[in-house]
Each structure stands twice: as C-alpha cells, then as structure tokens.
Scaffold this motif. Structure first.
Motif, PDB file in Angstrom:
ATOM      1  N   GLN A 100      -5.086  -8.161  -5.730  1.00  0.00           N
ATOM      2  CA  GLN A 100      -4.962  -6.964  -4.906  1.00  0.00           C
ATOM      3  C   GLN A 100      -6.162  -6.825  -3.985  1.00  0.00           C
ATOM      4  O   GLN A 100      -6.037  -6.464  -2.823  1.00  0.00           O
ATOM      5  CB  GLN A 100      -4.840  -5.728  -5.815  1.00  0.00           C
ATOM      6  CG  GLN A 100      -3.581  -5.710  -6.654  1.00  0.00           C
ATOM      7  CD  GLN A 100      -2.338  -5.633  -5.790  1.00  0.00           C
ATOM      8  OE1 GLN A 100      -2.348  -4.982  -4.764  1.00  0.00           O
ATOM      9  NE2 GLN A 100      -1.283  -6.302  -6.202  1.00  0.00           N
ATOM     10  N   SER A 209       1.325   0.828  -1.984  1.00  0.00           N
ATOM     11  CA  SER A 209      -0.034   0.306  -2.153  1.00  0.00           C
ATOM     12  C   SER A 209      -1.107   1.261  -1.616  1.00  0.00           C
ATOM     13  O   SER A 209      -2.258   1.194  -2.037  1.00  0.00           O
ATOM     14  CB  SER A 209      -0.167  -1.058  -1.471  1.00  0.00           C
ATOM     15  OG  SER A 209      -0.048  -0.948  -0.063  1.00  0.00           O
ATOM     16  N   TRP A 216      -1.445  -2.812   1.410  1.00  0.00           N
ATOM     17  CA  TRP A 216      -0.749  -3.893   2.108  1.00  0.00           C
ATOM     18  C   TRP A 216      -0.638  -3.584   3.585  1.00  0.00           C
ATOM     19  O   TRP A 216      -0.660  -4.480   4.405  1.00  0.00           O
ATOM     20  CB  TRP A 216       0.644  -4.091   1.503  1.00  0.00           C
ATOM     21  CG  TRP A 216       0.608  -4.687   0.134  1.00  0.00           C
ATOM     22  CD1 TRP A 216      -0.501  -5.087  -0.563  1.00  0.00           C
ATOM     23  CD2 TRP A 216       1.729  -4.976  -0.697  1.00  0.00           C
ATOM     24  NE1 TRP A 216      -0.144  -5.578  -1.785  1.00  0.00           N
ATOM     25  CE2 TRP A 216       1.228  -5.527  -1.905  1.00  0.00           C
ATOM     26  CE3 TRP A 216       3.105  -4.808  -0.567  1.00  0.00           C
ATOM     27  CZ2 TRP A 216       2.052  -5.927  -2.944  1.00  0.00           C
ATOM     28  CZ3 TRP A 216       3.933  -5.198  -1.610  1.00  0.00           C
ATOM     29  CH2 TRP A 216       3.406  -5.765  -2.781  1.00  0.00           C
TER      30      TRP A 216
END
Length: 294
Positions: A100, A209, A216
């Motif tokens: 991530q 996200s 993202w």
C-alpha cells in the motif's frame, strides 16, 4: 484541554451555520460571488470529464498487472489493453502494508507524469488549521482540476445527523446535496458499507483507499483544503460535476464518492477543485468555503 477544544473550534466554525451567518458581513474578502447557479463553473464539464478520464486511464495502465483479474471478466475492454507494454515496479509484488505504501508513492508519480504536478497532505501553514494540501512538484496551470472532494453523497432529505456531529468535512452543493468527506468514525463505516453494497463481483464502483494513508487516486484529498483568509487568498474553487452514464466501468474504481441511497435514480455527484491561477510548487491550496449565488 482548552487548547485542544480551541483547535477543534477553529477548524469546525466554518461549518457552523449560526457562526457563518453572524460573520458573513465581516468576511467580504473571503467570499466568492457568482451571478447565478448556471455560471458557477470555472471550466466546462467536458474539461472536467476529460481530465478525470486521462488521469484514471494513466492509473489503470500503470497498475495493469493488478488489473488483469478484473479484465478477465471484461473481454471487450481487455482487448484494448493487449498492446500496452508497461514495466511494473519491483515493489508491485510486495505484500501487506508495504504494498500500500509503495502504491501511494507510485500514484503520486503517475499524477506528476500525467498532469504535470503532484499534491500531498501535510500540516497547514495556517495557525490552528490542522492538515492542509500542498503542491509538492510541478506547477498547476490555471483552470486545471487539481483535486477531488471524496465522500458519501447524501440527498438533502437523507439522514446525516449523527455523521455531522463535530464533523468539519460536510460539503453542501448548490442544490442541497451533501458530501461527507470525513475519513473517520461513523462516516468511514458508512462509506465502506455503501462501497461494498455497490460492488459487482470484482468490479469496484468507487475507491475506498482515500480512507487510509495510501490512496490509489492521488487527487482524492480535497476535503483537507483549508479556507482562505485575508492573508491567504483562494487559489482553487469547488466545481460540481455529475458522472455521465457513459463513464468507463473499469475507471469507476478510482471515483472517491458513493451514493448513500441505492434507490436514488441520478448520476453520481462528485466535486472537483479547479485552480484559479497558476500555482507553484510548495504552495498550499486554499478555497472559499463561502460561495454566494446571487
């Protein structure tokens, strides 16, 4: 404790209706006036759409390896990307939180390479303002989409009382539609729930996200743009935009908004922030929380 309460009030007061009504006449330099609702657009809807499509396509192509399982369900769309040759970074095979983290860094690079600038959240230059949004690389040209305001979209008749308590991230559109951009507490849980509800198998209809640290869609930080002041003039403004029905389904995973009600028969409302002038690297973004439609 008093200092903590004061900091919360300084951040929240711009959303507190009685305070706004009492202080409007003292805030002439921080008001934004537009002649009528139809003219409250700095750029055309087509320009907004093309910018979003350009950015989302770049994010999609630069993450094509992760998108392959999705494309296997969409053979007609998959054929469009057969000839795309892309060198995936080594970090794409990392696992857990490290993946991530690398994805967030990669997304900011995609933003810079696509639109010519990148933005990030950091402590605001305004006293007691908390987090702000800064241009970190490149220059943002005037009349460019620089950020998006993420959150759950509520019609003006839908319940939002508990979500709104102590919440400085409620954005009111011209027609009364509300967008809750809070990434914590009840607001966070509601957004996640609605996102899961709308997902069609592997097809995500929106982006979750932005609720965490690794986004993202690097544009989805608009809720942290602070209000301008007498010393800090606004350099961006809000512009509402309804996602058209023809919007490519593979790009919807980057939309940082979701409708609260599943039954609402209308296009998804999003809000973008548009540059009012050229913005240099290192500058903080400031908007007008007060927009008056004559």
């Amino acid at each position: 404790m008093l200092r903590a309460l004061q900091r919360r009030w300084e951040s929240y007061k711009y959303r507190f209706v009685p305070w706004i009504a009492f202080n409007l006449r003292h805030k002439r330099r921080t008001l934004r006036f537009v002649p009528e609702e139809s003219k409250d657009k700095t750029i055309s809807d087509e320009d907004v759409l093309q910018t979003l499509l350009r950015m989302f396509k770049a994010l999609f192509v630069n993450d094509l390896t992760r998108q392959m399982p999705l494309l296997s369900f969409l053979p007609e769309i998959q054929s469009k990307y057969l000839d795309v040759q892309i060198a995936q970074p080594e970090t794409s095979e990392a696992i857990g939180g490290n993946q991530q983290s690398q994805m967030s860094f990669h997304a900011e690079d995609v933003l810079f390479n696509t639109l010519g600038f990148s933005i990030t959240r950091r402590h605001s230059s305004l006293v007691s303002a908390g987090t702000g949004v800064f241009v970190t690389r490149g220059c943002v040209p005037k009349r460019t989409v620089v950020a998006m305001y993420p959150g759950t979209v509520y019609e003006n008749y839908e319940p939002i009382f508990f979500q709104s308590l102590g919440n400085p991230f409620i954005f009111r559109c011209i027609d009364g539609v509300l967008i809750d951009g809070n990434d914590k507490g009840i607001s966070k849980a509601v957004y996640r729930s609605c996102s899961k509800r709308d997902q069609l198998g592997p097809l995500k209809m929106n982006d979750v996200s932005w609720l965490g640290d690794a986004v993202w869609n690097p544009l989805a930080v608009g809720q942290y743009v602070n209000n301008c002041s007498a010393d800090k003039a606004a350099n961006v403004c809000y512009q509402e935009f309804d996602i058209p029905e023809c919007f490519p389904i593979q790009f919807k995973q980057y939309l940082p908004n979701v409708s609260y009600s599943y039954e609402v028969q209308r296009r998804l409302r999003v809000v973008v922030l548009v540059a009012l002038r050229d913005i240099a690297p290192g500058e903080e973004l400031f908007s007008n929380y007060y927009t008056i439609i004559s």
